[in-house]
Design an enzyme around this catalytic site. Structure first.
Site: not given
Ligand code: G3I
Length: 394
Positions: A185, A293
């Protein structure tokens, strides 16, 4: 423990305006479109297939777990039979491993690795560098950043701590972890920024921290696959930034093997075409893709929900209507049809395996959510059968 609602607001306040606008466009559609009242079809009577075998010709199938999963015999058996790869949901993050400079807590992750090795499962590492902070909990521990930022040597001091951390962790797991999310991220959701500038890593080192981490990881393990992991890669604006960062890294000779697409998706969002474009754009650079994910939320919330919880869709309650579970099964089938046709996808990892444990029952708001393949009793759901048996109709 999971993050509180307040922590969630802090965590996700930065969701892009673009993403907000696009998600908002599809909110509130799910119930009208799918509430047809029909019961779900009975599960097939055949023995439960092994998902890892069904998908073996395409990619590894992984699950994110905590150590308590392998303490439970029933859960451990399911993991060993159904999956070909494991990820530590939390125990390989710096918040757990990075106790202090040169001091590490490897024990919980080692437990997961030992289980994987005993059962012939691969391990993908998540994650060496992340900015996350929620209340007292952080995946970017303060000791990394101790010192005076005005000190002319501060940059080098923090860079050396990062380099040592990555070196030591990758070395510890060398030969046991086949791929690492080196950074997680790092791309900003702010339309005016490329890099996430509110990260303590960016504040200390500027964009250099990304190259430092990748180089240290490669030096510590020449064979491990190195990934940059990101969410909302289906969003064209976010993806353009991600691709520009990758091009910049490669122009500097920084080693990078692939892109991890988190894919916390919902029944109605994002469109398959956007997901396909994300894989194709990465493959066009000659890089690998992994879905890292995956889960399918029952709620297609407006984007505002992530920063303003009252905007989130109301709790569906239990039992969740059949038509919602059917829509989830159909969505899982559609995304797997896409994944199976993308040869650049090397692994698909679910963010969990059973609905008894998922971050989505507390984030973005506490409510019922059943985003995974197995129910709370470890029974295969319609979502499982939809991807394991293409002849079955939910
Ligand atoms: O175990 C600790 C405990 O020692 C500590 O004192 C206490 C204080 O808050 O909580 C416990 O820590 C929790 C940690 O998970 C480990 O269990 C944190 O509160 C909690 O915030 C943390 O949440 C995890 C979060 O990442 C942050 O690491 C979630 O379980 C996990 O599902 C989530 O996973 C992320 C991916 O890594 C990146 N992509 C998004 C995804 C979902 O948010």
């Amino acid at each position: 423990m999971r993050p509180s609602g307040i922590a969630v607001r802090a965590l996700y306040a930065g969701v892009t305006l673009l993403t907000i606008a696009s998600i908002a466009g599809c909110a509130h559609n799910q119930t009208a479109a799918t509430r047809d009242g029909l019961p779900l079809a009975a599960a097939p009577t055949q023995a439960v297939p092994q998902l890892k075998s069904v998908m073996a010709a395409h990619f590894k199938v992984g699950a994110a777990i905590e150590p308590d999963s392998i303490d439970s015999p029933a859960d451990a058996a399911l993991l060993a039979v159904q999956f070909s790869s494991l990820t530590a949901e939390n125990k390989m993050k710096p918040g757990t491993i990075g106790v202090a400079a040169g001091e590490y807590n490897f024990a919980p992750a080692d437990q997961i690795v030992a289980f994987a090795q005993a059962h012939g499962l691969a391990v993908r590492g998540h994650t060496l560098v992340w900015h996350y902070r929620s209340g007292e909990w952080t995946e970017a521990p303060d000791w990394f950043f101790a010192g005076d930022a005005k000190d002319p040597h501060y940059h080098d001091i923090v860079a050396a701590r990062l380099q040592r951390y990555v070196t030591d962790v990758v070395t510890h797991f060398r030969g046991k972890v086949y791929a690492w999310d080196v950074v997680n991220e790092v791309i900003s959701d702010d339309p005016h920024q490329v890099y996430r500038e509110d990260s303590p890593w960016y504040r200390a080192l500027g964009k250099d921290y990304i190259a430092i981490a990748f180089r240290a990881a490669r030096a510590a393990d020449p064979d491990v696959k190195l990934y940059i992991n990101e969410y909302s890669t289906d969003d064209a604006a976010k993806r353009a930034k991600l691709l520009s960062v990758i091009r910049d890294l490669r122009a500097q000779g920084v080693p990078i093997d692939g892109v991890g697409h988190q894919m916390h998706i919902s029944i109605n969002w994002p469109p398959l075409q956007n997901m396909k474009q994300a894989f194709d754009d990465v493959a066009a650079l000659g890089l690998e893709n992994q879905v890292t994910e995956l889960d399918v939320s029952l709620y297609s919330d407006p984007g505002a929900c992530w920063s303003h919880p009252p905007a989130c869709l109301p709790d569906l309650g239990q039992p969740v209507p059949n038509d919602v579970m059917r829509a989830q099964a159909q969505r899982y089938r559609a995304v797997f049809d896409l994944f199976e046709h993308e040869p650049s996808i090397k692994a698909v990892t679910f963010w969990g395996y059973s609905d008894k444990h998922t971050w989505l029952t507390s984030i973005p708001v506490p409510r019922t959510n059943l985003p995974l393949l197995f129910d709370a009793n470890l029974k295969p759901k319609a979502a499982f059968w939809a991807i394991a048996d293409s002849s079955w109709q939910p």
